[in-house]
Design a protein around this motif. Sequence first.
Motif, PDB file in Angstrom:
ATOM      1  N   MET A 143       0.863  -1.287   0.086  1.00 21.60           N
ATOM      2  CA  MET A 143       0.024  -0.132   0.020  1.00 21.60           C
ATOM      3  C   MET A 143       0.967   1.157   0.074  1.00 21.60           C
ATOM      4  O   MET A 143       1.759   1.348   0.913  1.00 21.60           O
ATOM      5  N   ILE A 144       0.757   2.120  -0.928  1.00 24.19           N
ATOM      6  CA  ILE A 144       1.758   3.285  -1.149  1.00 24.19           C
ATOM      7  C   ILE A 144       0.633   4.495  -0.718  1.00 24.19           C
ATOM      8  O   ILE A 144       1.439   5.333  -0.131  1.00 24.19           O
ATOM      9  N   VAL A 145      -0.251   4.697  -1.251  1.00 26.17           N
ATOM     10  CA  VAL A 145      -1.195   5.824  -1.008  1.00 26.17           C
ATOM     11  C   VAL A 145      -2.622   5.234  -0.390  1.00 26.17           C
ATOM     12  O   VAL A 145      -3.274   4.509  -0.821  1.00 26.17           O
ATOM     13  N   ASP A 146      -3.195   6.182   0.532  1.00 30.83           N
ATOM     14  CA  ASP A 146      -4.286   5.896   1.308  1.00 30.83           C
ATOM     15  C   ASP A 146      -4.781   7.382   1.736  1.00 30.83           C
ATOM     16  O   ASP A 146      -4.514   7.608   2.867  1.00 30.83           O
ATOM     17  N   LEU A 147      -5.876   8.009   1.064  1.00 29.32           N
ATOM     18  CA  LEU A 147      -6.105   9.425   1.370  1.00 29.32           C
ATOM     19  C   LEU A 147      -7.422   9.508   2.005  1.00 29.32           C
ATOM     20  O   LEU A 147      -7.680  10.642   2.304  1.00 29.32           O
ATOM     21  N   HIS A 148      -8.125   8.481   2.295  1.00 33.47           N
ATOM     22  CA  HIS A 148      -9.513   8.604   2.853  1.00 33.47           C
ATOM     23  C   HIS A 148      -9.638   7.871   4.147  1.00 33.47           C
ATOM     24  O   HIS A 148      -9.840   6.827   3.954  1.00 33.47           O
ATOM     25  N   ASN A 149      -9.430   8.667   5.186  1.00 28.95           N
ATOM     26  CA  ASN A 149      -9.518   7.761   6.420  1.00 28.95           C
ATOM     27  C   ASN A 149     -10.123   8.649   7.698  1.00 28.95           C
ATOM     28  O   ASN A 149      -9.977   9.915   7.510  1.00 28.95           O
ATOM     29  N   HIS A 150     -10.627   7.986   8.525  1.00 29.68           N
ATOM     30  CA  HIS A 150     -11.521   8.920   9.520  1.00 29.68           C
ATOM     31  C   HIS A 150     -10.942   8.796  11.129  1.00 29.68           C
ATOM     32  O   HIS A 150     -10.034   8.206  11.191  1.00 29.68           O
ATOM     33  N   THR A 151     -11.412   9.357  11.990  1.00 32.08           N
ATOM     34  CA  THR A 151     -10.991   9.723  13.458  1.00 32.08           C
ATOM     35  C   THR A 151     -12.188   9.457  14.428  1.00 32.08           C
ATOM     36  O   THR A 151     -13.351   9.891  13.756  1.00 32.08           O
ATOM     37  N   PRO A 152     -12.297   9.178  15.554  1.00 34.25           N
ATOM     38  CA  PRO A 152     -13.468   9.083  16.514  1.00 34.25           C
ATOM     39  C   PRO A 152     -13.989  10.522  16.570  1.00 34.25           C
ATOM     40  O   PRO A 152     -15.242  10.393  17.105  1.00 34.25           O
ATOM     41  N   LEU A 153     -13.517  11.541  15.889  1.00 37.96           N
ATOM     42  CA  LEU A 153     -14.166  12.920  15.939  1.00 37.96           C
ATOM     43  C   LEU A 153     -15.705  12.638  15.409  1.00 37.96           C
ATOM     44  O   LEU A 153     -16.476  13.684  15.553  1.00 37.96           O
ATOM     45  N   CYS A 154     -15.487  11.853  14.215  1.00 31.32           N
ATOM     46  CA  CYS A 154     -16.897  11.666  13.514  1.00 31.32           C
ATOM     47  C   CYS A 154     -18.092  11.213  14.150  1.00 31.32           C
ATOM     48  O   CYS A 154     -19.122  10.940  13.773  1.00 31.32           O
ATOM     49  N   ASN A 155     -17.726  10.473  15.382  1.00 31.33           N
ATOM     50  CA  ASN A 155     -18.783   9.985  16.165  1.00 31.33           C
ATOM     51  C   ASN A 155     -18.969   8.311  15.719  1.00 31.33           C
ATOM     52  O   ASN A 155     -19.867   7.747  16.227  1.00 31.33           O
ATOM     53  N   HIS A 156     -18.384   7.820  14.512  1.00 36.20           N
ATOM     54  CA  HIS A 156     -18.627   6.601  13.953  1.00 36.20           C
ATOM     55  C   HIS A 156     -17.602   5.830  13.843  1.00 36.20           C
ATOM     56  O   HIS A 156     -17.406   5.005  12.837  1.00 36.20           O
ATOM     57  N   ALA A 157     -16.367   6.448  14.169  1.00 35.19           N
ATOM     58  CA  ALA A 157     -15.233   5.695  13.982  1.00 35.19           C
ATOM     59  C   ALA A 157     -14.445   5.378  15.250  1.00 35.19           C
ATOM     60  O   ALA A 157     -14.892   6.142  16.243  1.00 35.19           O
ATOM     61  N   THR A 158     -13.624   4.355  15.419  1.00 38.27           N
ATOM     62  CA  THR A 158     -12.976   3.855  16.483  1.00 38.27           C
ATOM     63  C   THR A 158     -11.252   3.789  16.313  1.00 38.27           C
ATOM     64  O   THR A 158     -10.938   3.794  15.388  1.00 38.27           O
ATOM     65  N   GLY A 159     -10.677   3.811  17.424  1.00 40.74           N
ATOM     66  CA  GLY A 159      -9.131   3.806  17.311  1.00 40.74           C
ATOM     67  C   GLY A 159      -8.417   5.289  17.197  1.00 40.74           C
ATOM     68  O   GLY A 159      -9.301   6.442  16.601  1.00 40.74           O
ATOM     69  N   THR A 160      -7.434   5.419  17.719  1.00 40.28           N
ATOM     70  CA  THR A 160      -6.617   6.949  17.491  1.00 40.28           C
ATOM     71  C   THR A 160      -6.064   7.087  16.244  1.00 40.28           C
ATOM     72  O   THR A 160      -5.501   6.012  15.768  1.00 40.28           O
ATOM     73  N   PRO A 161      -5.824   8.236  15.708  1.00 39.98           N
ATOM     74  CA  PRO A 161      -5.047   8.588  14.815  1.00 39.98           C
ATOM     75  C   PRO A 161      -3.711   8.071  14.730  1.00 39.98           C
ATOM     76  O   PRO A 161      -3.257   7.480  13.715  1.00 39.98           O
ATOM     77  N   ILE A 162      -2.897   8.024  15.823  1.00 36.69           N
ATOM     78  CA  ILE A 162      -1.652   7.423  15.866  1.00 36.69           C
ATOM     79  C   ILE A 162      -1.658   5.904  15.412  1.00 36.69           C
ATOM     80  O   ILE A 162      -0.870   5.508  14.805  1.00 36.69           O
ATOM     81  N   ASP A 163      -2.636   5.274  15.858  1.00 34.99           N
ATOM     82  CA  ASP A 163      -2.578   3.733  15.711  1.00 34.99           C
ATOM     83  C   ASP A 163      -2.984   3.502  14.236  1.00 34.99           C
ATOM     84  O   ASP A 163      -2.593   2.550  13.581  1.00 34.99           O
ATOM     85  N   TYR A 164      -3.825   4.489  13.537  1.00 34.53           N
ATOM     86  CA  TYR A 164      -4.151   4.553  12.075  1.00 34.53           C
ATOM     87  C   TYR A 164      -3.025   4.493  11.285  1.00 34.53           C
ATOM     88  O   TYR A 164      -2.520   3.929  10.429  1.00 34.53           O
ATOM     89  N   ALA A 165      -2.120   5.506  11.643  1.00 36.91           N
ATOM     90  CA  ALA A 165      -0.974   5.937  10.951  1.00 36.91           C
ATOM     91  C   ALA A 165       0.127   4.906  11.142  1.00 36.91           C
ATOM     92  O   ALA A 165       0.721   4.481  10.154  1.00 36.91           O
ATOM     93  N   LYS A 166       0.190   4.263  12.416  1.00 37.13           N
ATOM     94  CA  LYS A 166       1.082   3.138  12.485  1.00 37.13           C
ATOM     95  C   LYS A 166       0.838   2.103  11.846  1.00 37.13           C
ATOM     96  O   LYS A 166       1.517   1.096  11.045  1.00 37.13           O
ATOM     97  N   ALA A 167      -0.564   1.668  11.605  1.00 38.49           N
ATOM     98  CA  ALA A 167      -0.865   0.553  10.927  1.00 38.49           C
ATOM     99  C   ALA A 167      -0.655   0.794   9.322  1.00 38.49           C
ATOM    100  O   ALA A 167      -0.215  -0.037   8.655  1.00 38.49           O
ATOM    101  N   ALA A 168      -0.895   2.016   8.970  1.00 37.30           N
ATOM    102  CA  ALA A 168      -0.338   2.321   7.621  1.00 37.30           C
ATOM    103  C   ALA A 168       0.926   2.319   7.008  1.00 37.30           C
ATOM    104  O   ALA A 168       1.362   1.353   6.472  1.00 37.30           O
ATOM    105  N   PHE A 169       1.730   2.578   8.253  1.00 36.98           N
ATOM    106  CA  PHE A 169       3.098   2.669   8.141  1.00 36.98           C
ATOM    107  C   PHE A 169       3.602   1.119   8.024  1.00 36.98           C
ATOM    108  O   PHE A 169       4.429   0.777   7.234  1.00 36.98           O
ATOM    109  N   ASN A 170       2.989   0.420   8.851  1.00 35.54           N
ATOM    110  CA  ASN A 170       3.494  -1.004   8.915  1.00 35.54           C
ATOM    111  C   ASN A 170       3.486  -1.855   7.603  1.00 35.54           C
ATOM    112  O   ASN A 170       3.672  -2.696   7.449  1.00 35.54           O
TER     113      ASN A 170
END
Length: 259
Positions: free
Chosen positions: A1-28
């Motif tokens: 996976m090189i590019v992924d531009l559409h992702n959410h955060t819990p601020l939208c009230n229907h997503a879970t997980g912290t932004p740092i964990d999203y970023a780490k998962a993408a990096f991995n």
Amino acid sequence: MIVDLHNHTPLCNHATGTPIDYAKAAFNQGCKFYGFSDHAPMNFDQKYRMSFKDMDDYKEVIDILKTEFRGKMEILFGYEVDYLPGFIDDRVLNANVDYLIGSVHFLNGWGFDNPEFIGEYKNRDIDQIYIDYFDAIKMMAKSGKFDIVGHIDLIKVFNYKPKTDIRIIAKDALNEIKKSGMTVELNSAGLRKPVCEIYPGDEILEIMSQMGINITLSSDAHSIEQVGQNMDKTIIKAKEFGYSEVVVYQNREKKMVKI
């Protein structure tokens, strides 16, 4: 996976997980350009989007991630904005972002992709639903306010398909997208929905490739488990239709990245 531009955060009230964990998962997963584009605030359907008071916190969190991953992965910042004339707020449109995704989730107030309101499909002509939807996509592109078209054929989410050829219904919208210079995302979220297809489907993607409409890649993650989900299939689909590059945006400027 090189590019992924559409992702959410819990601020939208229907997503879970912290932004740092999203970023780490993408990096991995080897991602080089990872974008957050949470649901922008507006005074409509506030249950499923961040509030205006959250905008500063959202920006601050993503700026911290940009610094933390500098030199390892580009963190990009944006919003997914519902195309709802009369409700789109200048505070969002004028925000200091890398890109804005324009999406259609509502037709005359009907949240057609929300399972709570799926029964409405039985009360309407399916071809007219599709015509109305793609007319909204056309007007969104014509507005000139957005960089990326979000899940261009989201209307198929529950696998209700039109009787009329989708290529005919979508033609005017695609012409307007091409004219506007917008990018269309290949969004893998459709593979985890009842339709079990990437957005867009093959018929629309074929026309896009013939027209030379640029694409980008998105997993539309609302949880850590969804980060990069089915992105391998999305990249295969892009290459199948002749795409060897995708778009990323930095400060609203296009940059091409090989896939």
